[in-house]
Design a protein around this motif. Structure first.
Motif, mmCIF file in Angstrom:
data_model
loop_
_atom_site.group_PDB
_atom_site.id
_atom_site.type_symbol
_atom_site.label_atom_id
_atom_site.label_comp_id
_atom_site.label_asym_id
_atom_site.label_seq_id
_atom_site.Cartn_x
_atom_site.Cartn_y
_atom_site.Cartn_z
ATOM 1 N N PRO A 47 0.882 -1.314 -0.148
ATOM 2 C CA PRO A 47 0.022 -0.165 0.071
ATOM 3 C C PRO A 47 0.952 1.305 0.248
ATOM 4 C CG PRO A 47 0.121 -0.959 2.259
ATOM 5 C CD PRO A 47 0.752 -2.018 1.331
ATOM 6 N N ILE A 48 0.351 2.276 -0.569
ATOM 7 C CA ILE A 48 1.003 3.746 -0.369
ATOM 8 C C ILE A 48 0.622 4.140 0.766
ATOM 9 C CG2 ILE A 48 1.201 5.710 -1.837
ATOM 10 C CD1 ILE A 48 2.125 3.614 -3.615
ATOM 11 N N ILE A 49 1.561 4.889 1.676
ATOM 12 C CA ILE A 49 1.166 5.370 2.894
ATOM 13 C C ILE A 49 1.730 6.941 2.674
ATOM 14 C CG2 ILE A 49 1.762 6.057 5.339
ATOM 15 C CD1 ILE A 49 2.497 2.938 5.185
ATOM 16 N N ARG A 50 0.886 7.854 2.605
ATOM 17 C CA ARG A 50 0.901 9.393 2.380
ATOM 18 C C ARG A 50 0.505 10.122 3.569
ATOM 19 N NH1 ARG A 50 -1.423 10.497 -2.989
ATOM 20 N NH2 ARG A 50 -3.144 9.514 -1.978
ATOM 21 N N TRP A 60 -2.991 17.654 9.863
ATOM 22 C CA TRP A 60 -2.523 16.424 9.691
ATOM 23 C C TRP A 60 -3.441 15.396 9.359
ATOM 24 C CZ3 TRP A 60 -2.793 11.592 12.265
ATOM 25 C CH2 TRP A 60 -1.647 10.719 12.052
ATOM 26 N N SER A 61 -3.051 14.699 8.399
ATOM 27 C CA SER A 61 -3.720 13.421 8.050
ATOM 28 C C SER A 61 -2.912 12.215 7.204
ATOM 29 C CB SER A 61 -4.715 13.696 7.057
ATOM 30 O OG SER A 61 -4.514 14.233 5.647
ATOM 31 N N ASP A 66 -4.302 2.381 -2.160
ATOM 32 C CA ASP A 66 -3.613 2.432 -3.648
ATOM 33 C C ASP A 66 -3.127 3.821 -3.949
ATOM 34 O OD1 ASP A 66 -4.097 -0.399 -3.580
ATOM 35 O OD2 ASP A 66 -6.076 -0.009 -4.523
ATOM 36 N N GLU A 67 -2.535 3.700 -5.260
ATOM 37 C CA GLU A 67 -2.175 5.060 -6.012
ATOM 38 C C GLU A 67 -3.452 5.945 -6.351
ATOM 39 O OE1 GLU A 67 0.645 4.312 -9.011
ATOM 40 O OE2 GLU A 67 1.926 3.013 -7.876
ATOM 41 N N ASN A 68 -4.484 5.126 -6.723
ATOM 42 C CA ASN A 68 -5.686 6.181 -7.282
ATOM 43 C C ASN A 68 -6.241 6.648 -6.147
ATOM 44 O OD1 ASN A 68 -5.029 5.063 -9.579
ATOM 45 N ND2 ASN A 68 -6.625 3.399 -9.277
#
Length: 68
Positions: A47-50, A60-61, A66-68
Motif C-alpha cells: 500500500p501507499i502511505i501518504r 495532519w492526515s 492504492d495510488e488512485n
C-alpha cells in the motif's frame, strides 16, 4: 561391429546429455518466471502511505491505500 557399438554408445550419451540440458534449462526458466511473478505480486500488494502535514498539527492526515 565394435565401431557401431561405440558409435551407438556415444550417440546414447550425447542424447542423454542433451535431454538433461533441456530439462535443466526448462527448470531454470520456470524458476525465473516464478521469481518475476512473486516480485510483481509483492509490488502490487504494497500500500501507499501518504502523510500530509506534521503529526499533531490541525491539518495532519494520513492515508493508506492504492495510488488512485
Amino acid at each position: 561391429m565394435i565401431k557401431q557399438f561405440i558409435k551407438k554408445l556415444i550417440q546414447y550419451y550425447i542424447d542423454l546429455i542433451v535431454s538433461w540440458y533441456r530439462q535443466w534449462k526448462t527448470r531454470v526458466n520456470i524458476d525465473d518466471e516464478i521469481k518475476k511473478f512473486h516480485e510483481e505480486l509483492d509490488q502490487k500488494n504494497k500500500p501507499i502511505i501518504r502523510e500530509v502535514g506534521k503529526f499533531g498539527d490541525k491539518d495532519w492526515s494520513i492515508s493508506i491505500g492504492d495510488e488512485n
